[in-house]
Design a protein around this motif. Structure first.
Motif, PDB file in Angstrom:
ATOM      1  N   TYR A  19       0.852  -1.181   0.000  1.00 42.22           N
ATOM      2  CA  TYR A  19       0.000   0.000   0.000  1.00 42.22           C
ATOM      3  C   TYR A  19       0.892   1.237   0.000  1.00 42.22           C
ATOM      4  O   TYR A  19       1.806   1.350   0.806  1.00 42.22           O
ATOM      5  N   ARG A  20       0.642   2.143  -0.931  1.00 35.42           N
ATOM      6  CA  ARG A  20       1.374   3.403  -0.984  1.00 35.42           C
ATOM      7  C   ARG A  20       0.370   4.527  -0.751  1.00 35.42           C
ATOM      8  O   ARG A  20      -0.548   4.706  -1.539  1.00 35.42           O
ATOM      9  N   LYS A  21       0.585   5.239   0.321  1.00 31.77           N
ATOM     10  CA  LYS A  21      -0.309   6.345   0.647  1.00 31.77           C
ATOM     11  C   LYS A  21      -0.147   7.446  -0.397  1.00 31.77           C
ATOM     12  O   LYS A  21       0.961   7.808  -0.762  1.00 31.77           O
ATOM     13  N   VAL A  22      -1.267   7.959  -0.888  1.00 29.45           N
ATOM     14  CA  VAL A  22      -1.245   9.060  -1.851  1.00 29.45           C
ATOM     15  C   VAL A  22      -1.837  10.278  -1.170  1.00 29.45           C
ATOM     16  O   VAL A  22      -2.565  10.171  -0.191  1.00 29.45           O
ATOM     17  N   GLU A  23      -1.497  11.448  -1.688  1.00 29.37           N
ATOM     18  CA  GLU A  23      -1.973  12.682  -1.069  1.00 29.37           C
ATOM     19  C   GLU A  23      -3.387  13.057  -1.490  1.00 29.37           C
ATOM     20  O   GLU A  23      -4.082  13.755  -0.776  1.00 29.37           O
ATOM     21  N   LYS A  24      -3.802  12.600  -2.665  1.00 30.72           N
ATOM     22  CA  LYS A  24      -5.094  13.039  -3.184  1.00 30.72           C
ATOM     23  C   LYS A  24      -5.992  11.838  -3.445  1.00 30.72           C
ATOM     24  O   LYS A  24      -5.679  11.006  -4.285  1.00 30.72           O
ATOM     25  N   LEU A  25      -7.116  11.760  -2.730  1.00 34.35           N
ATOM     26  CA  LEU A  25      -8.073  10.679  -2.923  1.00 34.35           C
ATOM     27  C   LEU A  25      -9.379  11.149  -3.547  1.00 34.35           C
ATOM     28  O   LEU A  25     -10.225  10.327  -3.881  1.00 34.35           O
ATOM     29  N   LEU A  52      -6.568  12.529 -10.424  1.00 32.19           N
ATOM     30  CA  LEU A  52      -6.252  11.655  -9.304  1.00 32.19           C
ATOM     31  C   LEU A  52      -4.990  10.864  -9.652  1.00 32.19           C
ATOM     32  O   LEU A  52      -4.684  10.673 -10.829  1.00 32.19           O
ATOM     33  N   PRO A  53      -4.247  10.398  -8.656  1.00 36.54           N
ATOM     34  CA  PRO A  53      -2.923   9.808  -8.906  1.00 36.54           C
ATOM     35  C   PRO A  53      -2.940   8.360  -9.381  1.00 36.54           C
ATOM     36  O   PRO A  53      -2.205   7.524  -8.884  1.00 36.54           O
ATOM     37  N   THR A  54      -3.763   8.047 -10.361  1.00 33.49           N
ATOM     38  CA  THR A  54      -3.818   6.677 -10.872  1.00 33.49           C
ATOM     39  C   THR A  54      -2.622   6.395 -11.761  1.00 33.49           C
ATOM     40  O   THR A  54      -2.135   7.279 -12.467  1.00 33.49           O
ATOM     41  N   ARG A  55      -2.176   5.171 -11.752  1.00 38.40           N
ATOM     42  CA  ARG A  55      -1.036   4.752 -12.575  1.00 38.40           C
ATOM     43  C   ARG A  55      -1.458   3.910 -13.767  1.00 38.40           C
ATOM     44  O   ARG A  55      -0.655   3.651 -14.650  1.00 38.40           O
ATOM     45  N   ASN A 137       3.189   5.032 -18.872  1.00 40.33           N
ATOM     46  CA  ASN A 137       4.264   4.614 -17.975  1.00 40.33           C
ATOM     47  C   ASN A 137       5.179   3.574 -18.604  1.00 40.33           C
ATOM     48  O   ASN A 137       6.344   3.460 -18.239  1.00 40.33           O
TER      49      ASN A 137
END
Length: 150
Positions: A19-25, A52-55, A137
Protein backbone atom coordinates in the motif's frame (compact mmCIF):
# COMPACT_ATOMS: atom_id res chain seq x y z
CA UNK A 1 12.71 -2.52 -1.58
CA UNK A 2 14.40 -2.27 -4.95
CA UNK A 3 12.80 0.25 -7.37
CA UNK A 4 14.65 -0.55 -10.60
CA UNK A 5 15.37 -3.99 -12.01
CA UNK A 6 17.56 -5.30 -14.82
CA UNK A 7 17.36 -8.59 -16.69
CA UNK A 8 19.65 -10.28 -14.15
CA UNK A 9 17.08 -9.61 -11.41
CA UNK A 10 14.18 -11.61 -12.90
CA UNK A 11 14.13 -13.96 -9.88
CA UNK A 12 13.51 -10.96 -7.57
CA UNK A 13 10.43 -9.60 -9.29
CA UNK A 14 7.63 -11.65 -7.73
CA UNK A 15 4.52 -9.79 -6.70
CA UNK A 16 4.69 -8.14 -3.31
CA UNK A 17 1.64 -5.89 -2.92
CA UNK A 18 2.42 -2.74 -0.99
CA UNK A 19 0.00 0.00 0.00
CA UNK A 20 1.37 3.40 -0.98
CA UNK A 21 -0.31 6.34 0.65
CA UNK A 22 -1.25 9.06 -1.85
CA UNK A 23 -1.97 12.68 -1.07
CA UNK A 24 -5.09 13.04 -3.18
CA UNK A 25 -8.07 10.68 -2.92
CA UNK A 26 -10.78 12.98 -4.28
CA UNK A 27 -11.13 15.51 -7.08
CA UNK A 28 -14.07 17.70 -6.17
CA UNK A 29 -16.22 19.51 -8.73
CA UNK A 30 -14.42 18.07 -11.75
CA UNK A 31 -16.37 20.09 -14.29
CA UNK A 32 -15.74 23.31 -12.36
CA UNK A 33 -12.01 22.77 -12.89
CA UNK A 34 -10.26 24.24 -15.89
CA UNK A 35 -10.37 22.28 -19.13
CA UNK A 36 -7.07 20.92 -20.37
CA UNK A 37 -6.64 23.47 -23.15
CA UNK A 38 -4.40 21.55 -25.55
CA UNK A 39 -6.45 18.36 -25.34
CA UNK A 40 -9.80 20.04 -25.81
CA UNK A 41 -8.43 22.25 -28.60
CA UNK A 42 -7.10 19.18 -30.39
CA UNK A 43 -10.38 17.31 -30.02
CA UNK A 44 -12.45 20.44 -30.55
CA UNK A 45 -14.81 19.75 -27.64
CA UNK A 46 -14.65 20.21 -23.87
CA UNK A 47 -12.69 17.57 -21.95
CA UNK A 48 -12.34 17.65 -18.18
CA UNK A 49 -9.66 15.46 -16.59
CA UNK A 50 -10.32 13.70 -13.32
CA UNK A 51 -7.07 14.60 -11.55
CA UNK A 52 -6.25 11.65 -9.30
CA UNK A 53 -2.92 9.81 -8.91
CA UNK A 54 -3.82 6.68 -10.87
CA UNK A 55 -1.04 4.75 -12.58
CA UNK A 56 -3.13 2.51 -14.78
CA UNK A 57 -6.46 4.13 -15.67
CA UNK A 58 -7.68 7.63 -16.43
CA UNK A 59 -11.09 9.21 -16.38
CA UNK A 60 -12.30 12.26 -18.25
CA UNK A 61 -15.66 13.92 -18.78
CA UNK A 62 -16.24 14.77 -22.43
CA UNK A 63 -18.85 17.05 -23.90
CA UNK A 64 -20.30 17.44 -27.37
CA UNK A 65 -22.12 20.58 -28.40
CA UNK A 66 -25.44 20.21 -30.25
CA UNK A 67 -24.78 18.65 -33.66
CA UNK A 68 -21.03 18.41 -33.04
CA UNK A 69 -18.87 15.83 -34.84
CA UNK A 70 -15.32 15.26 -33.52
CA UNK A 71 -12.19 14.62 -35.57
CA UNK A 72 -11.36 11.02 -36.41
CA UNK A 73 -8.53 9.80 -34.21
CA UNK A 74 -7.04 6.64 -32.74
CA UNK A 75 -4.84 5.67 -29.82
CA UNK A 76 -3.04 2.63 -28.45
CA UNK A 77 -5.11 2.62 -25.26
CA UNK A 78 -8.61 1.17 -24.84
CA UNK A 79 -11.58 3.37 -23.99
CA UNK A 80 -14.92 2.72 -22.35
CA UNK A 81 -17.44 5.57 -22.64
CA UNK A 82 -20.39 5.86 -20.28
CA UNK A 83 -22.98 8.27 -21.66
CA UNK A 84 -24.45 10.51 -18.96
CA UNK A 85 -26.47 12.89 -21.14
CA UNK A 86 -27.70 13.10 -24.73
CA UNK A 87 -27.98 10.92 -27.78
CA UNK A 88 -25.46 10.34 -30.54
CA UNK A 89 -23.15 7.82 -32.12
CA UNK A 90 -19.54 6.76 -32.20
CA UNK A 91 -18.13 5.60 -35.52
CA UNK A 92 -15.55 2.85 -34.88
CA UNK A 93 -13.59 1.66 -37.93
CA UNK A 94 -16.53 2.63 -40.12
CA UNK A 95 -19.17 0.95 -37.91
CA UNK A 96 -21.77 3.31 -36.48
CA UNK A 97 -22.65 2.56 -32.84
CA UNK A 98 -25.61 4.65 -31.65
CA UNK A 99 -25.80 5.56 -27.96
CA UNK A 100 -27.91 7.48 -25.44
CA UNK A 101 -27.75 8.29 -21.74
CA UNK A 102 -27.14 5.13 -19.71
CA UNK A 103 -25.26 3.27 -22.49
CA UNK A 104 -21.61 2.19 -22.40
CA UNK A 105 -19.46 2.00 -25.55
CA UNK A 106 -16.15 0.15 -25.99
CA UNK A 107 -13.47 1.56 -28.31
CA UNK A 108 -10.67 -0.94 -29.01
CA UNK A 109 -7.02 -0.03 -29.09
CA UNK A 110 -5.83 1.66 -32.34
CA UNK A 111 -9.33 1.80 -33.87
CA UNK A 112 -10.13 4.93 -35.88
CA UNK A 113 -13.14 6.58 -34.26
CA UNK A 114 -15.10 9.80 -33.83
CA UNK A 115 -18.17 10.93 -31.92
CA UNK A 116 -21.31 12.74 -33.10
CA UNK A 117 -24.03 14.41 -31.04
CA UNK A 118 -27.26 13.72 -32.96
CA UNK A 119 -29.26 16.45 -31.24
CA UNK A 120 -29.23 19.90 -32.82
CA UNK A 121 -30.45 21.51 -29.58
CA UNK A 122 -29.12 19.54 -26.58
CA UNK A 123 -25.51 18.82 -25.53
CA UNK A 124 -24.18 15.29 -24.96
CA UNK A 125 -21.81 14.27 -22.16
CA UNK A 126 -19.93 11.10 -21.33
CA UNK A 127 -17.36 9.74 -18.93
CA UNK A 128 -14.35 8.13 -20.64
CA UNK A 129 -12.21 5.57 -18.81
CA UNK A 130 -8.93 4.60 -20.47
CA UNK A 131 -5.79 2.63 -19.70
CA UNK A 132 -3.67 5.49 -21.07
CA UNK A 133 -1.56 6.06 -17.90
CA UNK A 134 -0.50 2.42 -17.89
CA UNK A 135 0.71 2.65 -21.48
CA UNK A 136 2.28 6.08 -20.88
CA UNK A 137 4.26 4.61 -17.98
CA UNK A 138 5.46 1.85 -20.30
CA UNK A 139 6.35 4.39 -23.01
CA UNK A 140 3.95 2.96 -25.59
CA UNK A 141 0.96 5.33 -25.51
CA UNK A 142 0.35 6.88 -28.92
CA UNK A 143 -2.47 9.09 -30.17
CA UNK A 144 -3.01 10.11 -33.80
CA UNK A 145 -5.41 12.59 -35.36
CA UNK A 146 -6.52 11.78 -38.90
CA UNK A 147 -4.38 13.61 -41.42
CA UNK A 148 -1.46 14.19 -39.04
CA UNK A 149 1.81 12.32 -38.69
CA UNK A 150 2.57 10.54 -35.45
Amino acid sequence: MKTAFSSKDFHETFARPVYRKVEKLIHRRVESSLEHEQFSTERKHPVFFVDLPTRNVSMTIGGLLPGQLTNRHRHTYETVLYVIEGKGYTEIEGQRVEWEAGDAVYIPSWAWHRHQNMSETEPARYIACENAPQLQNLGVALREEEGRDL
